[in-house]
Structure formats: C-alpha cells, structure tokens
Design a protein around this motif. Structure first.
Motif, PDB file in Angstrom:
ATOM      1  N   ILE A 171      -9.931  -1.704  16.816  1.00 32.27           N
ATOM      2  CA  ILE A 171      -8.623  -1.211  17.235  1.00 32.27           C
ATOM      3  C   ILE A 171      -7.538  -2.260  16.985  1.00 32.27           C
ATOM      4  O   ILE A 171      -7.769  -3.454  17.136  1.00 32.27           O
ATOM      5  CB  ILE A 171      -8.635  -0.738  18.712  1.00 32.27           C
ATOM      6  N   VAL A 172      -6.372  -1.780  16.550  1.00 27.21           N
ATOM      7  CA  VAL A 172      -5.224  -2.665  16.362  1.00 27.21           C
ATOM      8  C   VAL A 172      -4.524  -2.774  17.716  1.00 27.21           C
ATOM      9  O   VAL A 172      -4.197  -1.755  18.332  1.00 27.21           O
ATOM     10  CB  VAL A 172      -4.267  -2.105  15.293  1.00 27.21           C
ATOM     11  N   THR A 173      -4.298  -3.999  18.186  1.00 30.67           N
ATOM     12  CA  THR A 173      -3.716  -4.188  19.526  1.00 30.67           C
ATOM     13  C   THR A 173      -2.197  -4.035  19.491  1.00 30.67           C
ATOM     14  O   THR A 173      -1.569  -4.144  18.438  1.00 30.67           O
ATOM     15  CB  THR A 173      -4.043  -5.594  20.067  1.00 30.67           C
ATOM     16  N   PRO A 194      -4.058   4.465   2.911  1.00 32.54           N
ATOM     17  CA  PRO A 194      -4.738   3.516   2.026  1.00 32.54           C
ATOM     18  C   PRO A 194      -4.224   2.092   2.249  1.00 32.54           C
ATOM     19  O   PRO A 194      -3.084   1.900   2.663  1.00 32.54           O
ATOM     20  CB  PRO A 194      -4.358   3.991   0.623  1.00 32.54           C
ATOM     21  N   GLY A 195      -5.074   1.117   1.994  1.00 34.62           N
ATOM     22  CA  GLY A 195      -4.641  -0.288   2.066  1.00 34.62           C
ATOM     23  C   GLY A 195      -4.431  -0.804   0.659  1.00 34.62           C
ATOM     24  O   GLY A 195      -3.772  -0.146  -0.144  1.00 34.62           O
ATOM     25  N   GLY A 196      -5.020  -1.939   0.371  1.00 36.67           N
ATOM     26  CA  GLY A 196      -4.964  -2.461  -0.993  1.00 36.67           C
ATOM     27  C   GLY A 196      -3.661  -3.159  -1.292  1.00 36.67           C
ATOM     28  O   GLY A 196      -2.918  -3.533  -0.387  1.00 36.67           O
ATOM     29  N   VAL A 201      -6.164   5.538  10.611  1.00 42.98           N
ATOM     30  CA  VAL A 201      -7.176   4.597  10.124  1.00 42.98           C
ATOM     31  C   VAL A 201      -6.689   4.015   8.807  1.00 42.98           C
ATOM     32  O   VAL A 201      -6.069   4.710   8.003  1.00 42.98           O
ATOM     33  CB  VAL A 201      -8.552   5.273   9.903  1.00 42.98           C
ATOM     34  N   THR A 202      -6.946   2.741   8.592  1.00 39.99           N
ATOM     35  CA  THR A 202      -6.512   2.091   7.361  1.00 39.99           C
ATOM     36  C   THR A 202      -7.369   0.843   7.161  1.00 39.99           C
ATOM     37  O   THR A 202      -7.714   0.164   8.137  1.00 39.99           O
ATOM     38  CB  THR A 202      -4.994   1.787   7.408  1.00 39.99           C
ATOM     39  N   PRO A 203      -7.783   0.557   5.930  1.00 39.77           N
ATOM     40  CA  PRO A 203      -8.723  -0.558   5.726  1.00 39.77           C
ATOM     41  C   PRO A 203      -8.056  -1.914   5.951  1.00 39.77           C
ATOM     42  O   PRO A 203      -6.907  -2.114   5.552  1.00 39.77           O
ATOM     43  CB  PRO A 203      -9.138  -0.401   4.262  1.00 39.77           C
ATOM     44  N   PRO A 204      -8.777  -2.844   6.578  1.00 40.79           N
ATOM     45  CA  PRO A 204      -8.232  -4.185   6.772  1.00 40.79           C
ATOM     46  C   PRO A 204      -8.354  -5.006   5.483  1.00 40.79           C
ATOM     47  O   PRO A 204      -9.195  -4.716   4.636  1.00 40.79           O
ATOM     48  CB  PRO A 204      -9.157  -4.765   7.850  1.00 40.79           C
ATOM     49  N   SER A 205      -7.508  -6.003   5.371  1.00 36.24           N
ATOM     50  CA  SER A 205      -7.684  -6.937   4.255  1.00 36.24           C
ATOM     51  C   SER A 205      -8.748  -7.963   4.651  1.00 36.24           C
ATOM     52  O   SER A 205      -9.284  -7.924   5.764  1.00 36.24           O
ATOM     53  CB  SER A 205      -6.360  -7.610   3.928  1.00 36.24           C
ATOM     54  N   LYS A 206      -9.067  -8.864   3.751  1.00 42.03           N
ATOM     55  CA  LYS A 206     -10.177  -9.817   3.960  1.00 42.03           C
ATOM     56  C   LYS A 206      -9.992 -10.696   5.187  1.00 42.03           C
ATOM     57  O   LYS A 206     -10.950 -11.245   5.720  1.00 42.03           O
ATOM     58  CB  LYS A 206     -10.336 -10.700   2.714  1.00 42.03           C
ATOM     59  N   ASP A 207      -8.718 -10.870   5.616  1.00 44.54           N
ATOM     60  CA  ASP A 207      -8.478 -11.679   6.810  1.00 44.54           C
ATOM     61  C   ASP A 207      -8.455 -10.826   8.083  1.00 44.54           C
ATOM     62  O   ASP A 207      -8.081 -11.301   9.157  1.00 44.54           O
ATOM     63  CB  ASP A 207      -7.166 -12.478   6.663  1.00 44.54           C
ATOM     64  N   GLY A 208      -8.827  -9.576   7.946  1.00 45.37           N
ATOM     65  CA  GLY A 208      -8.934  -8.712   9.124  1.00 45.37           C
ATOM     66  C   GLY A 208      -7.605  -8.149   9.591  1.00 45.37           C
ATOM     67  O   GLY A 208      -7.520  -7.573  10.675  1.00 45.37           O
ATOM     68  N   LYS A 209      -6.577  -8.285   8.761  1.00 47.25           N
ATOM     69  CA  LYS A 209      -5.262  -7.801   9.174  1.00 47.25           C
ATOM     70  C   LYS A 209      -4.876  -6.510   8.451  1.00 47.25           C
ATOM     71  O   LYS A 209      -5.464  -6.148   7.433  1.00 47.25           O
ATOM     72  CB  LYS A 209      -4.211  -8.870   8.883  1.00 47.25           C
ATOM     73  N   LYS A 236      -8.850  -0.307  12.271  1.00 51.78           N
ATOM     74  CA  LYS A 236      -9.045  -1.026  11.007  1.00 51.78           C
ATOM     75  C   LYS A 236     -10.313  -0.523  10.332  1.00 51.78           C
ATOM     76  O   LYS A 236     -11.380  -1.133  10.486  1.00 51.78           O
ATOM     77  CB  LYS A 236      -9.179  -2.523  11.288  1.00 51.78           C
ATOM     78  N   VAL A 237     -10.211   0.542   9.639  1.00 61.36           N
ATOM     79  CA  VAL A 237     -11.379   1.063   8.924  1.00 61.36           C
ATOM     80  C   VAL A 237     -10.882   1.947   7.790  1.00 61.36           C
ATOM     81  O   VAL A 237      -9.901   2.673   7.941  1.00 61.36           O
ATOM     82  CB  VAL A 237     -12.340   1.827   9.879  1.00 61.36           C
ATOM     83  N   GLY A 238     -11.528   1.823   6.632  1.00 59.04           N
ATOM     84  CA  GLY A 238     -11.103   2.603   5.472  1.00 59.04           C
ATOM     85  C   GLY A 238     -12.285   3.274   4.800  1.00 59.04           C
ATOM     86  O   GLY A 238     -13.399   3.257   5.316  1.00 59.04           O
ATOM     87  N   GLY A 239     -12.039   3.888   3.648  1.00 60.46           N
ATOM     88  CA  GLY A 239     -13.100   4.473   2.833  1.00 60.46           C
ATOM     89  C   GLY A 239     -13.756   5.683   3.472  1.00 60.46           C
ATOM     90  O   GLY A 239     -13.258   6.244   4.452  1.00 60.46           O
ATOM     91  N   ALA A 240     -14.907   6.051   2.911  1.00 61.66           N
ATOM     92  CA  ALA A 240     -15.651   7.217   3.400  1.00 61.66           C
ATOM     93  C   ALA A 240     -16.069   7.022   4.850  1.00 61.66           C
ATOM     94  O   ALA A 240     -16.136   7.989   5.624  1.00 61.66           O
ATOM     95  CB  ALA A 240     -16.884   7.440   2.525  1.00 61.66           C
ATOM     96  N   GLN A 241     -16.314   5.752   5.243  1.00 63.07           N
ATOM     97  CA  GLN A 241     -16.738   5.483   6.631  1.00 63.07           C
ATOM     98  C   GLN A 241     -15.640   5.852   7.630  1.00 63.07           C
ATOM     99  O   GLN A 241     -15.937   6.312   8.743  1.00 63.07           O
ATOM    100  CB  GLN A 241     -17.214   4.027   6.793  1.00 63.07           C
ATOM    101  N   ALA A 242     -14.394   5.687   7.230  1.00 63.36           N
ATOM    102  CA  ALA A 242     -13.282   6.047   8.126  1.00 63.36           C
ATOM    103  C   ALA A 242     -13.210   7.567   8.306  1.00 63.36           C
ATOM    104  O   ALA A 242     -13.013   8.075   9.413  1.00 63.36           O
ATOM    105  CB  ALA A 242     -11.960   5.521   7.561  1.00 63.36           C
ATOM    106  N   ILE A 243     -13.381   8.279   7.200  1.00 65.38           N
ATOM    107  CA  ILE A 243     -13.330   9.748   7.264  1.00 65.38           C
ATOM    108  C   ILE A 243     -14.477  10.283   8.125  1.00 65.38           C
ATOM    109  O   ILE A 243     -14.291  11.167   8.975  1.00 65.38           O
ATOM    110  CB  ILE A 243     -13.396  10.352   5.831  1.00 65.38           C
TER     111      ILE A 243
END
Lengths: 430, 430
Positions: free
Chosen positions: A67-69, A132-134, A160-168, A187-194
């Motif tokens: 969860i994003v605080t 989407p992130g990226g 829902v949106t994927p985090p970058s490598k630093d978790g942000k 903080k979750v993206g891709g098929a796992q988020a859906i």
C-alpha cells in the motif's frame, strides 16, 4: 516514408491497403496467454505471497507492504511543479464537468393503470484502475479513469501501478491520484495486479470492474478475468484519422498526425483528403517536423508501417472511408466541420476545426481519452460514467393488471414447455 | 429437499453456505476451450464450407443453403396458434414501449465561450442474435434480443439458430423473428455460428456485436471472439431471490421459486425471510407443488443443490444479503415493497409485490429478460438499448479558447514526455 494512396487511380487496391493499415490486432498471443493463466492461478491460490514474489521477479523490488501511504502521496504531491498541479486540477474540473452531463436519472413508467415499470441506476461499488509505470508515466490516465468513476458515485476506487526498482511510484501519478480522489493505491503491476483486483488478496480488495490501459500481459489478464469482473475494453495501439479539404493547414495536419505516431511504432496516422496539393504538402511537413521531435525513431517506423495519405474523390467518399476505418481519433479540418457530424457513424472522438487538435482531448477538454481503438468504434464507446453505473429493471403489476394479462403470459410459457412458469401465474387466480 | 439456514443460529456459517450456493461458475472449461478455438479457426479459414461441415456433424443435417427463406417464415407463421401470435405481438409492443424509454439523445455542452463539447449516439450497424434450438425453443428470447436492437436503430439484425435433423427451424422461433423484425435468419448453431457472425463467411455477414444465450460451446465461443466483436455477457444459470415478510403468501413464494428451479439443475432459488413460520410453510408448498410439475426431476435437483431458505433477523439484514448475492431476479414480497427500492443495490430485475411474479417479466411486462446472473449484477445491467448504441465524443475549441489554455496542455504533455503532443499545440501559435 509515408505512402500516398489515390482512390481515383484505378490501379490502386484501396481496400487492400486499408486492410493492411488496420491489421494490428493484439488478440492472438498463445504463449503469453498460458503464462498469464499461470500467474492468475498462482495469485488466486497464494494471494499476497504470490503477488510479492511476482513483484520481486518482474519489477526487481522486494516490498514489505504494497500500500502507498498518505506520507508517500503528500511527499510526491508537494515535490511536483505547481504549474503542473494547477494544469492537472483544471483538467480534472473539465473532465468532471463533461462526465457529470453523462449521468442518467433512474426513471419510472407509469402510463398504464396498475402497472409501474422502471429502471434504477446504481454505481458499481468497487472499481480497480490500472496505471502503467515504466519510463513514460501518464498522470492524465489517472484522471481519465478515476474521475468518471467518482462522478458515477463509485464508493471505493483502488489504483494499482507497478513500482520502480527503488520501490517508489512516479510522483506525477501519485499527485494525479490525489487530485482525482483515488481511495487506495497499491504498488503492483502486470498480470499479478489484474488477478489481485479480480479475486482479492489479504491486502488488495476484490473489485467488480477493472479499467485502464496496460501492456500485453495486462491486456491478456483482463481478457481472462473478464466475466468474473467487468473490464473496460481491450485497448490496442492508438490511431488518428484526419479528414481535410483544401482549406486545411498542412502544418497543423502533419503536427496532429505526428502526435499519434509518437505513441507507439504500431500507432496509425491517416490523412484522407480531397486535395492532392494538400496531400503533398502534408508529406513534406511530416518529414520536416519529425526531424525536430524527440521520439523520431518511433514516429518514422509508425508512419512507414501504419501511416497513409489517402486522396478521396469528395468529402462523401472521405467520410465513408473514415466510417469504415472507425478511427479512435477523428479530426475534421474542412471548411464547415459541423456540417459533417450527421455523416460520421464510427469514431471514438471527433475533433472539429483547426483549433481542436487531438492533444487537447488527450489532456484537457473534458471528454475521455480512453477511446475504442482498432476499428472497435463500430461497437464500443469512449470510457464514461455509464461504465461505472449499472441498471436494475423494476416491475410492478397490481392484481387487476396481472389478471387482465394472465392468459397471454400462460400461453407463451406453455409454448416454451415451462409449466412451472405458467403455474406461478395460475396459483394466483385459482 | 431444500435447506433452511437460520442466521440467528450462532452455529450456522451463513457466509460459507451462501458462497456454496453461488459457486456455479461456467468460466473454466479448458478442454472445451481448445475444441472451440479449433472450430473458430476452421470457420475463419474455410468459411461456409466449414460451417456446413459442422452443421452436418453436430446437427446431423446436410444443408444446401443456410438462409431461411421468406416462404419458410410465412409457412411457420401461419401454422402457429393465433392466440400465441397475439400474445407475442402484445409482448413485442410492451418490450418496444419500455425500451424506447431507454433511448438517449445526442447532446452538446455549450457553456464556455468558444468551446463546444458533446456526445453523439449512433446505433451499432450490424448485430447478430443467437437463439438456441433443441427441445425447448424460446420465442421470448427472440423478442427480448431483437426488439431493443430495432429500437436502437440497428440497420441489420442477423439471427442464427441451429436446425433440427430435418433441416427446419421451430415455427415459434420463426414467428417471433417475423414479429420482432429480424432481417435475416441462418440455420446454424453452436460455436460455428458465433465464429461465422464474428468473422463473416460467403453467406453470413460479419456483425459488430453478438447477443443471445447458448450452451457452453456458444458461451466459450463468445468469450473467444470478444474483442473482435462485442458480446452481451456470459450468461450463467438462472437465479431468483425472494425477500418476504410475514405478509407474504407462501403458495406464491413457492410457485415463483419453482419457476426458476425448472430452468436448469444449476438454477438457484433462494428465499430470505424475516418470518420463520413463512419459511416452514414455503418448504411445505415447494414439496406439494413440485409433485404436479412436468419438470419435477430438474426442480428437485436444483432445489437440493442450489436452493435455500434463509431466515434473517430483519428486513435490513435480508436486503444486505440480497445485495451480497446480487440475484438475477429479485422478488420483494413484503408489506411495503416500494419502500425498499432505495436499499437495493445489486439485482438484475426487481419484482415488487405479490402480483408481479417473475414469469411476468420473462415474457410480457416489457423490461428485458436477459439479465446478469451469478452475482454479476454487481457490475452488469439487463440487456437494453444501450447495448446496441455507441457514443462518439465531440470536441470543438476556437482559436481564442485554445490559446487561453495552451500552456496548461503543453505542461501536461511535456510531463508525460510526449513532445509531438506539445508540438501539435505549439505549431498553431508560432
């Protein structure tokens, strides 16, 4: 680079050319399909644990909590350019204003004695939005998906949106979510988020509808969970079609075509014009302007593969072609653009005149930028309040009204061999 | 036979019982999936030839031509019971009347100087309707699917339905198609019919939307072609939930529950009542009435597996349970049924009072009988005119309006890294 197709030239197979422009379907990906099916199954079985594992695997970050605080949101918001915040706020207001006009009232029909029929509207209670992130995060996507849901009265909007490598999460995305009134962000993206949104996990609530664009994994996951939950549509690559006559400014036409072409090498930019002179000028302008644009490589490939300048006999032929192609974005740059509205049958959004370029609609004017692509404007609509509202029918007959009609109802029930249906009427008048 | 669940009894796990009632999903059928994928591919490649082969294989008839002729329709129509024709005509008129109230006007928003926004409605041009064949042909299905499409202004309605072994179509189906105004009818059923409508063959036109119920092959085929064309919904087995208080007539409650139970062994009939005495009386009535019904075996299995009588503390708890279950059909048989409308959030169709039994809605009243099943009333609506209409957004800004807002649009475009989008605004004000 871009090809010119002249419908007046007998040797051209215009239909074949158009078919090849439209042949960009994203619906067939057997192998990805199997992979996505596996991910979804895993999330259903192992919930949060599986979600965190995929996030580690695909996004390269080991998260403790998804969860994003509040603090993260406030920090992102206050570090944004205040002018951008102001622009996003005004865009939000315009989107709110336009979409609130789409709201329908529940209604009743009371014109027959003893009979009341009606249609009751209720918002979908819980909605998930995928962002989407990226490398190119789109705050406009957050507004365009969340605001109509808010207008509709959705109680809980989960993003829902994927985090970058630093978790942000990108700060513009978080700022837009705050401006739009999103309730929770994960903080979750891709098929796992859906999958998490469709079936719920310990931390991510199950929703009833999932909207928002995504890559091929997201698109396929949405297709697979469709039926368990509702989804918006299968978004394909972006398109623009410009109908222009001799009064159009070639510089504007070219600039607008380029604004689509930069999205994606699969994007399609088509000009249909009644003026051969304009066709040639636009071609020159396209080449000239492309040179100065940062996404030049994408643009050149997209124009070469899926761009075209089509010369039509007259405006009737032009609009017929456009109806056949059913573009996501249709710009009408002719002397009297309003006069063409009655002829336009299939288009996601229609931009009239030379000061209504497509980016105006992407970001600011108010109508949604989530639009039907790949000819699906023949049967789909822009995302809107209707997507977040559902209806219930209402039926009331009094004893007299039912008695008057009972024999007809029994007649039809018996013709279908459904005697318990007939019985349910009969027991009331024994 | 039917189980009684008392929510006041601390030992009952009510949620678990409800989950098991709802666990009837039809979405997972791996093997059938592969078979249907093959059929669809074959139809796309070999068109009519493949359609005729599958018709021979699955329906046991070698057809020369698939189209139903005018003569066949007239012959069927004139051999029907005139009273049935009259009942179907009146049902058609009621369906037309109700659905015409669902039509929306295109609208424009002109409250800002130099700005015009709007939403334009156009009917989907071509629609396919699937009508099941087999032993229990349903003329009501033809009316409920075709009439809303006609009201919406669909230009071409193509009906498909499987032929019997003698190559004929049930006369009631053909009569209903004539009454509803269907444009063309083809003798083809199963996954091959869905594929033919989605992709077109030499004789069957490609459509943009496919509606109508069918068996598991039809349902899976619709899921697979979804995206190429639009579909209505994935229909599951039928459901009824009755909310009743001590004023309800147990004989009526039981009769209405039985009218659902006879559809299918997977059908679900649930009573939620605040009155234990009524619960017991309904149980007795169910057993008594079932004895006299022709589809007794189906009913008994359906009530045993997916039927329940639930005793609730009060009407609030009853309606909360109903919202959680989100039934396809909801009957409200309480002292003041109208007062409950504001509490009902999720239901396909709501039937108020003791003279509004569910078969009234199935056949005659006017609202559609194609309703969201298996809890999907949380996000889906009854079939209606909206399903056959699509929208286009309209955007017009004049030079001054665009100039006033240009910096905000450029700001957002640049925050997304889309410089060609920003350029399309900039070129207009160099």
């Amino acid at each position: 680079m871009i090809k010119i197709i002249n419908t007046l030239n007998q040797n051209e197979d215009v239909q074949k050319e158009i078919d090849s422009l439209l042949n960009r379907s994203q619906l067939e990906f057997g192998e990805v399909n199997r992979l996505v099916e596996e991910i979804i199954k895993d999330i259903r079985d192992n919930k949060d644990k599986a979600v965190l594992e995929y996030t580690k695997k695909f996004d390269g970050i080991e998260l403790k909590s998804m969860i994003v605080t509040e603090e993260e949101i406030e920090e992102a918001f206050s570090s944004c350019d205040p002018e951008l915040i102001e622009a996003l706020r005004e865009a939000r207001d315009n989107i709110w204003d336009y979409h609130s006009k789409q709201l329908n009232n529940s209604w009743i029909q009371n014109d027959k004695k003893g009979v009341m029929l009606g249609q009751i509207y209720n918002p979908v209670e819980k909605v998930g939005i995928y962002v989407p992130g990226g490398t190119a995060p789109y705050p406009s996507t957050v507004l365009m998906n969340a605001v109509p849901a808010k207008v509709a009265g959705v109680k809980e909007i989960i993003m829902v949106t994927p985090p970058s490598k630093d978790g942000k999460i990108n700060k513009h995305i978080l700022a837009a979510a705050k401006i739009a009134g999103v309730d929770k962000i994960f903080k979750v993206g891709g098929a796992q988020a859906i999958a998490a949104l469709a079936f719920g996990t310990e931390s991510i609530p199950k929703v009833y509808k999932i909207v928002g664009p995504g890559n091929i994994y997201v698109a396929i996951a949405k297709r697979i969970v469709y039926g368990y939950v509702d989804i918006d549509m299968i978004a394909g690559p972006s398109e623009i079609l410009v109908i222009a006559d001799e009064t159009a400014n070639p510089e504007y036409v070219a600039a607008d075509m380029l604004s689509q072409a930069e999205h994606d090498t699969l994007a399609s930019s088509i000009l249909v014009t009644t003026c051969e002179n304009l066709a040639n000028k636009v071609k020159v302008e396209l080449e000239k302007q492309t040179e100065k644009l940062s996404r030049k490589d994408i643009i050149e490939k997209s124009l070469k593969d899926f761009g075209a300048i089509i010369i039509a006999k007259d405006l009737d032929e032009a609009v017929n072609l456009s109806n056949e192609i059913a573009p996501e974005h249709l710009e009408v740059m002719v002397q009297n653009p309003f006069e063409m509205i009655s002829q336009i049958k299939n288009a996601g959004a229609i931009f009239l005149g030379e000061y209504s370029p497509e980016p105006l609609g992407d970001y600011f004017a108010g109508p949604n930028h989530t639009l039907p692509t790949s000819s699906t404007a023949k049967f789909y609509s822009p995302l809107g309040v209707d997507d977040f509202v559902k209806k219930s029918s209402l039926i009331y007959y009094d004893r007299k009204a039912l008695e008057t009609n009972k024999n007809k109802i029994i007649k039809i029930a018996e013709s279908e061999g459904l005697t318990a249906h007939a019985n349910s009427i009969k027991v009331r008048f024994k």
